[in-house]
Design an enzyme around this catalytic site. Structure first.
Site, PDB file in Angstrom:
ATOM      1  N   ARG A  89       0.823  -1.221   0.000  1.00  0.00           N
ATOM      2  CA  ARG A  89       0.000   0.000   0.000  1.00  0.00           C
ATOM      3  C   ARG A  89       0.846   1.255   0.000  1.00  0.00           C
ATOM      4  O   ARG A  89       0.292   2.360  -0.001  1.00  0.00           O
ATOM      5  CB  ARG A  89      -0.896   0.000   1.234  1.00  0.00           C
ATOM      6  N   ARG A 128     -21.606  -2.697   3.622  1.00  0.00           N
ATOM      7  CA  ARG A 128     -20.919  -3.760   4.361  1.00  0.00           C
ATOM      8  C   ARG A 128     -20.945  -3.457   5.859  1.00  0.00           C
ATOM      9  O   ARG A 128     -21.068  -4.349   6.679  1.00  0.00           O
ATOM     10  CB  ARG A 128     -19.467  -3.903   3.868  1.00  0.00           C
ATOM     11  N   ARG A 134     -17.364  -4.303  11.288  1.00  0.00           N
ATOM     12  CA  ARG A 134     -16.081  -3.592  11.151  1.00  0.00           C
ATOM     13  C   ARG A 134     -16.270  -2.129  11.497  1.00  0.00           C
ATOM     14  O   ARG A 134     -17.030  -1.411  10.829  1.00  0.00           O
ATOM     15  CB  ARG A 134     -15.543  -3.733   9.723  1.00  0.00           C
ATOM     16  N   ARG A 146     -10.216   6.847   4.448  1.00  0.00           N
ATOM     17  CA  ARG A 146      -9.479   5.715   3.855  1.00  0.00           C
ATOM     18  C   ARG A 146      -9.255   5.942   2.367  1.00  0.00           C
ATOM     19  O   ARG A 146      -8.197   5.600   1.826  1.00  0.00           O
ATOM     20  CB  ARG A 146     -10.267   4.415   4.076  1.00  0.00           C
TER      21      ARG A 146
HETATM   22  P1  B4P Z   1     -13.954  -5.468  -0.813  1.00  0.00           P
HETATM   23  O1  B4P Z   1     -13.732  -4.485  -1.900  1.00  0.00           O
HETATM   24  O2  B4P Z   1     -13.763  -6.872  -1.098  1.00  0.00           O
HETATM   25  O3  B4P Z   1     -13.097  -4.863   0.335  1.00  0.00           O
HETATM   26  P2  B4P Z   1     -11.513  -4.591   0.263  1.00  0.00           P
HETATM   27  O4  B4P Z   1     -11.140  -3.704  -0.881  1.00  0.00           O
HETATM   28  O5  B4P Z   1     -10.827  -5.907   0.345  1.00  0.00           O
HETATM   29  O6  B4P Z   1     -11.389  -3.875   1.623  1.00  0.00           O
HETATM   30  P3  B4P Z   1     -10.542  -2.768   2.313  1.00  0.00           P
HETATM   31  O7  B4P Z   1      -9.547  -2.104   1.414  1.00  0.00           O
HETATM   32  O8  B4P Z   1     -11.567  -1.929   2.984  1.00  0.00           O
HETATM   33  O9  B4P Z   1      -9.861  -3.496   3.480  1.00  0.00           O
HETATM   34  P4  B4P Z   1      -8.443  -3.950   3.953  1.00  0.00           P
HETATM   35  O10 B4P Z   1      -8.804  -5.110   4.787  1.00  0.00           O
HETATM   36  O11 B4P Z   1      -7.444  -4.179   2.882  1.00  0.00           O
HETATM   37  O12 B4P Z   1     -15.444  -5.343  -0.302  1.00  0.00           O
HETATM   38  C1  B4P Z   1     -16.150  -4.170  -0.112  1.00  0.00           C
HETATM   39  C2  B4P Z   1     -17.635  -4.428  -0.208  1.00  0.00           C
HETATM   40  O13 B4P Z   1     -18.024  -4.325  -1.561  1.00  0.00           O
HETATM   41  C3  B4P Z   1     -18.109  -5.806   0.271  1.00  0.00           C
HETATM   42  O14 B4P Z   1     -19.237  -5.641   1.067  1.00  0.00           O
HETATM   43  C4  B4P Z   1     -18.462  -6.542  -1.006  1.00  0.00           C
HETATM   44  O15 B4P Z   1     -19.516  -7.450  -0.844  1.00  0.00           O
HETATM   45  C5  B4P Z   1     -18.848  -5.417  -1.940  1.00  0.00           C
HETATM   46  N1  B4P Z   1     -18.555  -5.729  -3.333  1.00  0.00           N
HETATM   47  C6  B4P Z   1     -17.451  -6.327  -3.824  1.00  0.00           C
HETATM   48  N2  B4P Z   1     -17.535  -6.445  -5.176  1.00  0.00           N
HETATM   49  C7  B4P Z   1     -18.734  -5.869  -5.540  1.00  0.00           C
HETATM   50  C8  B4P Z   1     -19.391  -5.667  -6.793  1.00  0.00           C
HETATM   51  N3  B4P Z   1     -18.844  -6.064  -7.954  1.00  0.00           N
HETATM   52  N4  B4P Z   1     -20.579  -5.027  -6.787  1.00  0.00           N
HETATM   53  C9  B4P Z   1     -21.149  -4.630  -5.619  1.00  0.00           C
HETATM   54  N5  B4P Z   1     -20.575  -4.798  -4.406  1.00  0.00           N
HETATM   55  C10 B4P Z   1     -19.381  -5.413  -4.361  1.00  0.00           C
HETATM   56  O16 B4P Z   1      -7.902  -2.715   4.845  1.00  0.00           O
HETATM   57  C11 B4P Z   1      -8.498  -2.269   6.043  1.00  0.00           C
HETATM   58  C12 B4P Z   1      -7.550  -1.354   6.815  1.00  0.00           C
HETATM   59  O17 B4P Z   1      -6.382  -2.108   7.269  1.00  0.00           O
HETATM   60  C13 B4P Z   1      -6.935  -0.178   6.042  1.00  0.00           C
HETATM   61  O18 B4P Z   1      -7.777   0.957   6.026  1.00  0.00           O
HETATM   62  C14 B4P Z   1      -5.610   0.076   6.856  1.00  0.00           C
HETATM   63  O19 B4P Z   1      -5.865   0.815   8.024  1.00  0.00           O
HETATM   64  C15 B4P Z   1      -5.179  -1.323   7.269  1.00  0.00           C
HETATM   65  N6  B4P Z   1      -4.216  -1.938   6.330  1.00  0.00           N
HETATM   66  C16 B4P Z   1      -4.448  -3.072   5.577  1.00  0.00           C
HETATM   67  N7  B4P Z   1      -3.366  -3.345   4.814  1.00  0.00           N
HETATM   68  C17 B4P Z   1      -2.435  -2.400   5.076  1.00  0.00           C
HETATM   69  C18 B4P Z   1      -1.119  -2.132   4.563  1.00  0.00           C
HETATM   70  N8  B4P Z   1      -0.556  -2.907   3.637  1.00  0.00           N
HETATM   71  N9  B4P Z   1      -0.434  -1.052   5.047  1.00  0.00           N
HETATM   72  C19 B4P Z   1      -0.980  -0.257   5.990  1.00  0.00           C
HETATM   73  N10 B4P Z   1      -2.228  -0.442   6.504  1.00  0.00           N
HETATM   74  C20 B4P Z   1      -2.963  -1.503   6.047  1.00  0.00           C
END
Ligand code: B4P
Length: 191
Positions: A89, A128, A134, A146
């Site tokens: 990231r 979600r 969450r 974010r």
């Molecule tokens: P997803 O889109 O699957 O969510 P994500 O990108 O994986 O999540 P996010 O970026 O928030 O989380 P992360 O855990 O990495 O889903 C979102 C929603 O959309 C779901 O409800 C899904 O059903 C829906 N959806 C999906 N596809 C769809 C479609 N085609 N049509 C309609 N709906 C749809 O990060 C969380 C936190 O962790 C960050 O903010 C940060 O604080 C920390 N973090 C994680 N990795 C880090 C890193 N490498 N460095 C620093 N901090 C980090």
């Protein structure tokens, strides 16, 4: 070994598509978000600190997530390949990942980048938040923070991989199955 990065802003479908892709291609799923949430659930010192940062919509420090990924790579010596979800990231995380993979005599094959509009991202994450439990999904201000953090610190990671000609943009709006088909087509050309 085939290693890929699934890239995109929060809510772009990385977690959703990762589940389907690992089932199809037998890759090991490494999600830094999931790793951090498991530390939070176990109430480890790392988890307690990470929660404070994640609840503000900010990124956890590079050294913390790089350490987690390094341990996860070491813990899976026989993996066919890795799907990195939510990592790297920042450019520092990208450089660290390249070095870790080089030590294992492998590299990133491709970065698949999901393209989704900001309004759609907010809509998905708020939805979600109704069921996920969450805390970072329930408040629109945190969700927008974010997205701003993504724009300021993460979007540039794609440039790092563009330099190596490894980025493919994929439309991230539409049905989950159609997006999965587009991602699979890109992987099938390279695996
Ligand atoms: P997803 O889109 O699957 O969510 P994500 O990108 O994986 O999540 P996010 O970026 O928030 O989380 P992360 O855990 O990495 O889903 C979102 C929603 O959309 C779901 O409800 C899904 O059903 C829906 N959806 C999906 N596809 C769809 C479609 N085609 N049509 C309609 N709906 C749809 O990060 C969380 C936190 O962790 C960050 O903010 C940060 O604080 C920390 N973090 C994680 N990795 C880090 C890193 N490498 N460095 C620093 N901090 C980090």
């Amino acid at each position: 070994m085939f290693n890929l990065i699934l890239f995109g802003p929060p809510g772009s479908g990385k977690g959703t598509q990762s589940e389907k892709l690992i089932a199809k291609y037998g890759l090991k799923h490494l999600s830094t978000g999931d790793l951090l949430r498991s530390e939070i659930a176990s109430q480890t010192p790392l988890g307690v600190e990470a929660k404070k940062i994640m609840d503000k919509g900010q990124l956890v420090p590079d050294e913390v997530v790089i350490g987690m990924i390094s341990s996860a790579l070491d813990a899976n010596p026989n993996a066919k390949g890795f799907l990195f979800d939510g990592f790297p990231r920042t450019p520092a995380q990208a450089e660290a990942l390249d070095k870790l993979l080089e030590l294992k005599k492998t590299s990133i094959a491709v970065m698949l980048a999901l393209n989704v509009s900001e309004e759609e991202l907010v809509k998905r994450l708020m939805k979600r938040g109704e069921t996920s439990g969450r805390s970072d999904d329930t408040n629109e201000n945190v969700i927008r923070a974010r997205i701003i953090e993504y724009r300021n610190k993460t979007a540039v990671v794609a440039d790092y991989y563009y330099n190596f000609d490894k980025v493919v943009m994929v439309k991230g709006e539409g049905s989950v199955d159609d997006i999965f088909k587009s991602l699979s087509a890109e992987i099938d050309q390279r695996i």
